[in-house]
Design a protein around this motif. Structure first.
Motif: not given
Length: 327
Positions: A147, A166, A169-172, A175-176
């Motif tokens: 990732k 984000a 990758l289906d994240t925040t 987090s990125v």
């Protein structure tokens, strides 16, 4: 028609516009030219099967990148990780060198420029693209968790925004940004070896390659090693052997590698770098047969720092459009 309005009958044509850039993305992720093409094909199959679920809230390009990322992450989660000989063993001395062959799945693979570098009129964009497929850079990427690798490529190579990455990758966004910071730290700890992309060639690079071709075909090892940087490396996948320094490289060519005497070289390019198809004299005495795909890395001061000889010519020569035999 914009890709947002694409209908299923035109999907093939719409997706084809993104094949080269998607292959480049998957190649950077996977380190294998063949795995990258398989990943793109799998991406298109998945896109076809789920097209009715594509609601147009993102562009077709973003949607394809999301699918391609998931394909690559699945492959990387299965433990696939590519390396160069220099990542696996210490350098050997020519006098005691041992040829130890490792499976194909071990090795970082070369790739033709045309398969991974989209056409662009922007010189800066073209230079960044070539830099990001260099063997040394792709090898450095292999040190990153999957990732983090995706985040670094999307953010710093493809110039995606943090919120776009984000969403893909289906994240925040936080987090990125955290993954990017960790990826940068790892890359700093494993910096890519120096080298310059060589397309188009400048005058000094063109002269260096002319001298290399002349010296190699004449098997003038003194002239050839005069072109090498003091810490130049010779590697020969699928063998994990690598040699460092002009003295050991010269000794190899004059001893274990003496069968290369009388070779002919056909210029090509790979990974944004100058390359040659090497043909050794045929055993039957008629013409020349494939022996290696040579990919050269050149330092900023105009010396050769890497001689990468990929010996599995049954795989590489057809991929690069090189002849099966020279008359």
């Amino acid at each position: 028609m914009s890709d947002l309005a694409t209908t299923e009958p035109g999907l093939d044509e719409a997706m084809e516009r993104y094949r080269v850039e998607l292959t480049g993305y998957c190649y950077r992720m996977l380190g294998s030219s063949f795995d990258a093409e398989d990943a793109v094909q799998d991406t298109y199959i998945r896109a076809w099967r789920s097209f009715e679920k594509f609601e147009g809230r993102s562009s077709l390009r973003s949607w394809l990148y999301r699918i391609a990322t998931n394909v690559c992450l699945d492959l990387l989660n299965a433990g696939n990780k590519r390396a160069r000989p220099m990542d696996l063993t210490a350098p050997q001395a020519q006098a005691s060198a041992v040829l130890n062959e490792r499976p194909e799945v071990t090795w970082l693979e070369p790739v033709p420029d045309g398969r991974v570098l989209p056409q662009t009129a922007d010189p800066a964009e073209a230079a960044l693209a070539k830099e990001s497929v260099r063997l040394a850079f792709v090898a450095a990427l292999q040190h990153l968790p999957a990732k983090q690798r995706a985040v670094l490529i999307l953010r710093e190579v493809l110039a995606w925004k943090a919120d776009e990455t984000a969403e893909l990758l289906d994240t925040t966004v936080a987090s990125v940004n955290s993954a990017l910071q960790r990826a940068r730290a790892t890359m700093a700890a494993h910096p890519p070896r120096e080298g310059r992309p060589a397309d188009p060639l400048d005058a000094d690079q063109a002269e260096l390659l002319r001298r290399y071709l002349t010296a190699f075909e004449a098997y003038d090892i003194t002239s050839l090693t005069a072109l090498l940087h003091e810490d130049a490396v010779l590697s020969m996948p699928p063998f994990d052997l690598w040699l460092q320094g002009p003295a050991d490289i010269a000794a190899w060519h004059l001893n274990q590698g003496i069968g290369c005497k009388g070779s002919r070289l056909i210029p090509t390019t790979a990974n944004g770098l100058p390359a040659f198809g090497q043909y050794r004299p045929a055993e039957d005495g008629v013409g020349h047969t494939p022996w290696a795909l040579q990919v050269l890395e050149i330092s900023a001061d105009g010396r050769i720092v890497g001689l990468n000889a990929f010996l599995d010519t049954a795989r590489w020569f057809p991929l690069f459009g090189l002849p099966e035999r020279l008359a």
